[in-house]
Design an enzyme around this catalytic site. Structure first.
Site, mmCIF file in Angstrom:
data_model
loop_
_atom_site.group_PDB
_atom_site.id
_atom_site.type_symbol
_atom_site.label_atom_id
_atom_site.label_comp_id
_atom_site.label_asym_id
_atom_site.label_seq_id
_atom_site.Cartn_x
_atom_site.Cartn_y
_atom_site.Cartn_z
ATOM 1 N N GLN A 73 43.648 33.873 44.414
ATOM 2 C CA GLN A 73 43.841 33.121 43.176
ATOM 3 C C GLN A 73 45.292 33.217 42.726
ATOM 4 O OE1 GLN A 73 40.470 33.688 40.727
ATOM 5 N NE2 GLN A 73 41.249 32.504 39.021
ATOM 6 N N SER A 79 41.864 39.152 48.087
ATOM 7 C CA SER A 79 40.792 39.021 47.107
ATOM 8 C C SER A 79 39.814 37.935 47.547
ATOM 9 C CB SER A 79 41.380 38.746 45.722
ATOM 10 O OG SER A 79 40.393 38.826 44.723
ATOM 11 N N LEU A 80 39.709 36.796 46.829
ATOM 12 C CA LEU A 80 38.773 35.756 47.259
ATOM 13 C C LEU A 80 39.079 35.275 48.670
ATOM 14 C CD1 LEU A 80 39.547 32.419 47.395
ATOM 15 C CD2 LEU A 80 40.345 32.993 45.106
ATOM 16 N N ARG A 121 30.689 34.333 42.274
ATOM 17 C CA ARG A 121 31.688 35.387 42.043
ATOM 18 C C ARG A 121 32.580 35.032 40.856
ATOM 19 N NH1 ARG A 121 36.993 36.687 44.112
ATOM 20 N NH2 ARG A 121 37.242 38.893 44.696
ATOM 21 N N HIS A 181 39.366 43.135 39.418
ATOM 22 C CA HIS A 181 39.577 44.320 40.257
ATOM 23 C C HIS A 181 39.749 45.588 39.429
ATOM 24 C CE1 HIS A 181 39.638 41.914 43.872
ATOM 25 N NE2 HIS A 181 40.488 41.107 43.300
ATOM 26 N N GLN A 196 34.961 45.399 46.492
ATOM 27 C CA GLN A 196 36.213 44.692 46.224
ATOM 28 C C GLN A 196 36.278 44.163 44.795
ATOM 29 O OE1 GLN A 196 37.068 40.651 46.491
ATOM 30 N NE2 GLN A 196 37.863 40.852 48.574
#
Length: 313
Positions: free
Chosen positions: A10, A94-95, A119, A203, A252
């Site tokens: 992102q 991340s994603l 998510r 996170h 994560q």
């Protein structure tokens, strides 16, 4: 030297992303159509026309970025790319780890889109707007930033969320603690401490409700062993077991994205070239700052894809 594919997270989204791929390649257009159908939303129209503030919403940005990455992958595959023959590892920020797993065949495209929608919604809903915050700390070592987080936290959540390398760390947690940590970091010699315009403290331990939601969601989708190992964000270890991959994806949500260590791991394990597949060039820039011995190449425009197909032939 071997090759790894990386997938952006992102912040790499931009209005118009992926439109040139859809116009140039039917395989790319098919990806966007399938994601639209999976989400029962014309996400592609939002990606190409905006508005930007709606695209930036976490629940939209996450599947949108994955769709661009997978559009590029499908075009490369049509051009002759065999991931398992040409690529040693995949990883994503991340994603982007979901994009990496989709590219490697662990999840179907439709399931990946739906997982990222879940998510994004779960991460947004985990903490009321305004109660959490994130800040980028530039120019301090990891140990110093961790110490600042402990001092500022005082029993509340304040932790390192992303270790991006190049002297950039992102902290996340309760808004007052993150604001205090940013102030302390500046006092301790950070070149900059910037509060980030995000809607939730990603996170961090405050994302625990979202982690549980992802545990449920991941349990309900079909999973296959990836064609090549995926380097997990939270452990920086190559994984092929689907159940372990799912467990690390749950971790994560609340854990640290260890991107600096990921690039360092690649450099120490024979990877000489990193291709960033998807929107933007963020990971390419980070890789060049972390390890100048690794060649870093961004692949998102049709000309980039054509060059990558030729190089990987």
């Amino acid at each position: 030297m071997s090759i790894a594919f990386t997938f952006p997270g992102q912040g790499s989204q931009a209005v118009g992303m992926g439109r040139d791929l859809a116009e140039a390649f039917p395989e790319a257009r098919a990806v966007f159509d399938e994601v639209d159908e999976a989400l029962a939303q014309k996400l592609s129209k939002l990606m190409w026309e905006g508005p930007e503030d709606e695209l930036t919403l976490t629940a939209n940005a996450q599947p949108a970025l994955m769709a661009v990455s997978m559009a590029a992958i499908r075009v490369m595959e049509k051009g002759g790319l065999s991931l398992k023959d040409k690529v040693a590892y995949v990883a994503g920020h991340s994603l982007g780890e979901y994009s990496a797993l989709c590219a490697a065949g662990t999840f179907s495209l439709a399931d990946t889109a739906r997982l990222l929608r879940i998510r994004g919604n779960a991460m947004q809903a985990a903490v009321p707007v305004g109660e959490g915050a994130m800040a980028a700390i530039i120019g301090l070592e990891t140990d110093d930033v961790e110490a600042v987080c402990v001092e500022a936290g005082k029993g509340t959540v304040c932790q390192v969320a992303n270790d991006n390398g190049g002297g950039q760390l992102v902290i996340s947690g309760a808004a007052p603690a993150v604001e205090e940590a940013a102030r302390l970091a500046t006092d301790r010699g950070a070149r900059r401490a910037i509060m980030l315009p995000v809607s939730a403290p990603f996170h961090s331990a405050l994302m625990a409700p979202a982690a549980e939601r992802m545990r449920e969601a991941l349990a309900g989708v079909a999973k296959s062993a990836p064609a090549v190992p995926v380097l997990a964000n939270v452990t920086v270890t190559p994984l092929r077991d689907p159940d372990e991959i799912a467990a690390r994806l749950v971790e994560q949500v609340t854990g640290r994205v260890r991107w600096r260590e990921t690039v360092e791991w690649f450099g120490g394990n024979g990877v000489g070239t990193l291709y960033e597949i998807g929107s933007g060039k963020v990971l390419t820039g980070l890789a060049r700052r972390i390890n100048r011995d690794i060649e870093a190449i961004a692949v998102n425009a049709p000309v980039d894809i054509d060059a990558a197909i030729k190089a990987l032939a």
